[in-house]
Design an enzyme around this catalytic site. Sequence first.
Site, mmCIF file in Angstrom:
data_model
loop_
_atom_site.group_PDB
_atom_site.id
_atom_site.type_symbol
_atom_site.label_atom_id
_atom_site.label_comp_id
_atom_site.label_asym_id
_atom_site.label_seq_id
_atom_site.Cartn_x
_atom_site.Cartn_y
_atom_site.Cartn_z
ATOM 1 N N LYS A 196 13.341 12.239 -47.847
ATOM 2 C CA LYS A 196 14.513 12.782 -47.151
ATOM 3 C C LYS A 196 15.754 12.689 -48.044
ATOM 4 C CE LYS A 196 12.477 11.753 -42.676
ATOM 5 N NZ LYS A 196 12.326 10.837 -41.552
ATOM 6 N N GLN A 211 14.802 5.417 -39.219
ATOM 7 C CA GLN A 211 13.390 5.698 -39.482
ATOM 8 C C GLN A 211 12.492 4.887 -38.539
ATOM 9 O OE1 GLN A 211 12.151 8.028 -41.737
ATOM 10 N NE2 GLN A 211 10.162 7.548 -40.876
ATOM 11 N N ASP A 219 18.116 13.626 -35.648
ATOM 12 C CA ASP A 219 16.670 13.600 -35.364
ATOM 13 C C ASP A 219 16.390 14.173 -33.974
ATOM 14 O OD1 ASP A 219 14.761 12.939 -37.226
ATOM 15 O OD2 ASP A 219 15.023 10.771 -37.014
#
Length: 294
Positions: free
Chosen positions: A53, A97, A120
């Site tokens: 990422k 994460q 997200d």
Amino acid sequence: MTTILDGKLISEQIQAEILLDVNTLKAQGGKTPHLAAVLVGNDGASETYVAAKVKACEKAGFISSLVRLPETATEQELLAKIDELNKDTAIDGYIVQLPLPKHIHEHKIMEAISPQKDVDGFHPQNVGRMALNLPTYLPATPYGIMQLLERYKIDTAGKHCVVIGRSHIVGSPISILMARNAVPGNCTVTLCHSRTANLKEHTLKADILIVALGKSEFVTADMVKDGVVVIDVGITRIASDKTKSGFKLFGDVNYEEVAPKASFITPVPGGIGPMTIASLLINTLKASKKEVYN
Ligand code: NAP
């Protein structure tokens, strides 16, 4: 004939389009998008995903920050970091994460992230907006699937879409998106899970099969009909002494068997993984331009 849905290629195209956009923004004196990633502990797979990422951010001309906390970090310490990120005006969006260490409640963390910075798309407010078809950050993996279908001009309207897996990050949201009155969308959706009886009866009826259960090579040729569109989200790392990394990646679909029957299929790796990253960049650009919330 089978067409491979090349997520790596499409993701590179999206990154190049974003870079152009970012360069124009910068030339006009605008803000450079800034994505932060929070990594708790040092799980091998999470390290790999976060590194990918961060690298993608650089390629797209973004600023990226990696915030590391030790495996032993408490929930309070993580919440304090989240509060800091919510208040930091330099940061447009950030991700935490997953998975988190067992002693930290994931839902508490997701709810603490400011919906405005939740690139997200996991915050309940953004999930609700998705279900209501309102402007939002779509969760990155389902958004990546939608874009791949769109870019390959796969007609979804009126099709029967079968999803295996009902997680909050993949199966459940993609089932909502495929059923929405939108393009792609307008499917009749069947959502399967571990308690589904006679799974094969359902998968055999699928025009579009989206698989996200985390069991390597679970879907075999006898479970699909000819001409099916197969989206394989699964990623299982299996130790291998034949690769430089020391492991090999497997999808949830037995690719060798299923590909000859499919009209379109995603490979693993190189399918949905890179598309997930591209979607995160799109969401961050939207956050930076205040396109969802203003
Ligand atoms: P998850 O949270 O582990 O959920 C798995 C789902 O599969 C559950 O809903 C479970 O049912 C269902 N399931 C398990 N065994 C089944 C069976 N035998 N038959 C039917 N359904 C079954 O999974 P996830 O987080 O969505 O991840 C799924 C896979 O996608 C993993 O391999 C993950 O690494 C991968 N993934 C890839 C990306 C990417 O970017 N490519 C992103 C996210 C995840 P119950 O609900 O009944 O338990």
